[in-house]
Design a protein around this motif. Structure first.
Motif, PDB file in Angstrom:
ATOM      1  N   ALA A  74       7.630   6.166   6.349  1.00 31.22           N
ATOM      2  CA  ALA A  74       6.796   5.540   7.375  1.00 31.22           C
ATOM      3  C   ALA A  74       6.987   4.030   7.432  1.00 31.22           C
ATOM      4  O   ALA A  74       6.893   3.414   8.507  1.00 31.22           O
ATOM      5  N   SER A  75       7.238   3.393   6.285  1.00 29.26           N
ATOM      6  CA  SER A  75       7.347   1.932   6.231  1.00 29.26           C
ATOM      7  C   SER A  75       8.789   1.457   6.161  1.00 29.26           C
ATOM      8  O   SER A  75       9.035   0.300   5.807  1.00 29.26           O
ATOM      9  N   ALA A  84       5.491  10.294  10.044  1.00 31.72           N
ATOM     10  CA  ALA A  84       6.070   9.186   9.283  1.00 31.72           C
ATOM     11  C   ALA A  84       7.306   8.633   9.984  1.00 31.72           C
ATOM     12  O   ALA A  84       7.501   7.409  10.069  1.00 31.72           O
ATOM     13  N   SER A 107       5.493   7.823   2.304  1.00 33.93           N
ATOM     14  CA  SER A 107       5.165   6.414   2.528  1.00 33.93           C
ATOM     15  C   SER A 107       6.426   5.586   2.764  1.00 33.93           C
ATOM     16  O   SER A 107       6.443   4.693   3.621  1.00 33.93           O
ATOM     17  N   SER A 108       7.488   5.892   2.023  1.00 38.17           N
ATOM     18  CA  SER A 108       8.743   5.172   2.224  1.00 38.17           C
ATOM     19  C   SER A 108       9.298   5.404   3.614  1.00 38.17           C
ATOM     20  O   SER A 108       9.802   4.472   4.262  1.00 38.17           O
ATOM     21  N   HIS A 130       8.940  -3.023  -0.645  1.00 31.71           N
ATOM     22  CA  HIS A 130       8.325  -1.708  -0.858  1.00 31.71           C
ATOM     23  C   HIS A 130       8.226  -1.426  -2.352  1.00 31.71           C
ATOM     24  O   HIS A 130       9.059  -1.884  -3.151  1.00 31.71           O
ATOM     25  N   GLY A 187       4.189  12.329  -1.610  1.00 35.21           N
ATOM     26  CA  GLY A 187       3.406  11.206  -1.078  1.00 35.21           C
ATOM     27  C   GLY A 187       4.185   9.911  -1.059  1.00 35.21           C
ATOM     28  O   GLY A 187       4.163   9.163  -0.066  1.00 35.21           O
ATOM     29  N   ASN A 188       4.882   9.604  -2.156  1.00 30.75           N
ATOM     30  CA  ASN A 188       5.655   8.360  -2.227  1.00 30.75           C
ATOM     31  C   ASN A 188       6.782   8.344  -1.208  1.00 30.75           C
ATOM     32  O   ASN A 188       7.036   7.331  -0.543  1.00 30.75           O
TER      33      ASN A 188
END
Length: 666
Positions: free
Chosen positions: A219-220, A422, A216-217, A232, A212-213
């Motif tokens: 995608a952003s 992502a 997220s990294s 971040h 999950g982490n």
């Protein structure tokens, strides 16, 4: 009272300091003359201390810092009182210099009563609204300048929060033992060692347990705002965030820095940490051998083929899906003998923009400067310089590369590839970060270039986070895989005064010292200064009484002439010679010119300036001239002929227009 005055005639020498038998010429002691100037000892000492504290960047910490933050109102009150006190010392010294200079001037010059009032106002200082404007504005300037020293002192001693430095100790991850850093099987129960605490979840199975982490990294990874560094979060529960890239370092922040962060006055700290500088380069490789094939079984698709760094055999992994349209596969060399620096992507039609892309990851051992802002929970990392490899076997970097293949498997389901979404989000953010007119620019970034840029950002962000995750595992799970490192700690402290005001008050104090020294040299230590002080009403009353009735006769004469002129003009209002601000002019005595005269016994008296204002009796009332005063007034008991001659001289001189300036006239 009589013995307070000493004459200022040039024949008098202060070194003689004798006392006559009648006691009327007491000593003018050293302390009486110079006591005000000794106040500069305090101002000079404090100004020097403030300057030295600023030069060495001294800051107050500990209990003083706590008190200042707990009782800010009290601190403000103390600052105002101290500023007023030290400003008062400077003003008193300057006013004493003015007083001494004008007292010496008064022994040589004649002044009008308005000028004498002006001198009084400048020596106190105060605003007299009854002064003519030509005297009012100099007084106003002096009064305004008298407020400056206290203001400068307030700016020089007001405490405000700043930072100071000290040293501390921090535990950093060590890679001398990397036995736990390896690729673990994906089966249940075979994952690497893990630990869950209040500070977060730490594991050696980074690609599986931190899905999950890492998603997220990815995608952003691309900022959607032009020119701003990406912020971040760190992969734990410490609430720290990286400003810009993490480069895989900074893991100790919030984990092993309790000896530093437990101090409530700590603002942050700086240290150096070894890590890998990961440079990612992505291209389209249309001839890539890594392809998506299938289905090889029901809902099973195969991604296989050789990579540029494959050893012994090609790569192969299986993916599930209703069709192959929503699959995004990443291939990484599996051999332990491979340098493992390439990854290749094979994607179905739904993610066709990612198909046949290939990225090379170069891990360069580097020393990084890490800045931890405890107050704002931020971490900033800046590469310093290359260093020898601290993990020559490259267990860390090869294990990180293999996590990409595990991620692509975990993030693909029957309907969609979460990893593909992502990466697509990163590409879209990169497009939004371009200038608004980029689409109209003929050399603007193409869609393929934007795809490769977004992909590069995502791969870089995930690589950095995985390096940081393994560093955290070394600290929290490995426990003994640590090393001690000295760090520079920034503490909140009190800085007293701003630099500009500290320098200003120091220079101002030097100017005052220079003025005192210059006047002392010029006047030979004020050796000709008499005890008469025009600021003391006792001295004025005594000196006026010694001068006889001449001043009163002259004032009455001015009033009578003014009255006669008004009657002769048919009671018309006389035009004023000077301009007053808030009050009516005192036509009666404001322009009356006086001077000081001493006798042989060391006393002074106030007399009318004889050449211009001789006694002017009123014949209609039978008044007589004179006005004795013990020889202070010229022609005190002259015969009638002499009085008539003096009257004629008075009338002639009276018709001459003469203005007495701010410093009198000779």
């Amino acid at each position: 009272m009589v013995g307070r005055q000493i004459t200022w005639i040039s024949s008098w020498k202060p070194q003689r300091r004798t006392t006559t038998s009648n006691g009327r010429t007491p000593r003018y002691s050293h302390w009486v003359r110079y006591n005000t100037f000794y106040g500069l000892v305090f101002t000079t000492t404090l100004a020097t201390l403030l300057l030295m504290a600023d030069l060495i960047e001294w800051r107050a910490t500990g209990y003083l810092f706590v008190l200042a933050n707990r009782f800010p109102g009290t601190v403000a009150l103390i600052v105002q009182l101290l500023a007023a006190f030290f400003g008062l010392i400077h003003v008193a010294v300057v006013c004493r210099l003015i007083n001494y200079a004008l007292r010496l001037r008064l022994r040589k010059a004649s002044v009008t009563l308005d000028v004498l009032r002006t001198w009084v106002d400048m020596s106190i200082p105060r605003i007299d609204w009854d002064l003519p404007l030509r005297f009012f504005f100099p007084v106003l300037l002096v009064v305004f300048l008298s407020l400056v020293p206290a203001a400068l002192w307030a700016g020089s001693i007001t405490p405000f929060i700043d930072r100071t430095t000290t040293t501390g100790m921090l535990l950093l991850p060590s890679y001398e033992d990397v036995s736990l850093i390896r690729e673990y099987p994906m089966e249940i129960g075979t994952s690497g060692p893990s630990l869950r605490t209040q500070k977060g979840f730490f594991t050696y199975s980074v690609g599986v347990q931190h899905v999950g982490n890492l998603l997220s990294s990815a995608a952003s990874a691309s900022s959607s705002t032009t020119g701003k560094r990406l912020v971040h979060p760190k992969l734990d529960n410490t609430q720290f965030s990286y400003i810009g890239r993490s480069y895989g370092v900074g893991a100790p922040a919030g984990l092993t820095d309790m000896s530093i962060s437990s101090n409530s006055q700590v603002a942050g700290y700086i240290y150096q940490e070894e890590g890998y500088l990961c440079n990612v380069t992505c291209i389209y490789n249309r001839t890539s051998a890594f392809r998506l094939r299938g289905p090889v079984a029901e809902w099973i698709y195969e991604a296989s083929g050789n990579l540029p760094d494959s050893v012994d055999s090609g790569e192969m992994s299986a993916y599930i899906g209703h069709t192959g349209d929503a699959i995004v596969a990443i291939g990484v060399a599996h051999s332990e003998r491979s340098p493992r620096r390439y990854l290749a992507l094979a994607a179905g039609p739904s993610y066709a923009f990612l198909n046949s892309t290939q990225c090379a990851l170069d891990f360069t051992p580097h020393l990084f400067n890490v800045t931890v802002d405890i107050a704002n929970l931020n971490i900033s990392v800046v590469p310093a310089n290359p260093i020898p490899d601290f993990n020559p076997q490259r267990n860390l970097t090869r294990t990180v590369m293999r996590q990409f293949e595990l991620l692509s498997n975990d993030l693909t389901n029957l309907y969609v590839s979460l990893l593909g979404d992502a990466l697509n989000a990163s590409i879209a953010a990169y497009n939004m970060s371009r200038p608004p007119n980029a689409g109209r620019d003929p050399v603007s970034v193409s869609e393929e270039a934007a795809t490769l840029a977004g992909l590069t950002n995502s791969i870089t962000a995930m690589a950095d986070d995985m390096l940081a995750a393994y560093a955290s595992a070394q600290l929290m799970v490995g426990k003994t895989f640590t090393q001690k490192r000295d760090v520079q700690v920034y503490l909140y402290g009190l800085q007293f005064g701003q630099r500009v005001y500290i320098y200003a008050i120091f220079v101002f104090n030097l100017l005052v010292l220079g003025a005192v020294a210059g006047e002392a040299v010029r006047t030979r230590g004020w050796r000709e200064l008499g005890r008469f002080n025009y600021l003391d009403p006792r001295d004025l009353v005594i000196a006026a009484s010694r001068g006889g009735e001449g001043v009163a006769w002259a004032a009455d004469g001015l009033a009578r002439r003014h009255s006669k002129k008004k009657k002769g003009a048919g009671e018309k209002r006389k035009s004023m010679k000077h301009v007053w601000l808030l009050s009516d002019p005192d036509e009666g005595n404001g322009s009356l010119s006086i001077r000081m005269k001493g006798d042989g016994e060391g006393h002074v008296g106030i007399v009318v300036r004889s050449p211009l204002f001789p006694p002017s009796p009123d014949p209609e009332k039978g008044e007589r001239g004179g006005g004795g005063g013990g020889g202070f007034e010229d022609g005190g008991d002259a015969v009638d002929a002499d009085k008539r001659a003096a009257q004629r001289e008075w009338d002639r001189r009276r018709r001459q227009k003469q203005r007495v300036g701010l410093f009198g006239s000779m």
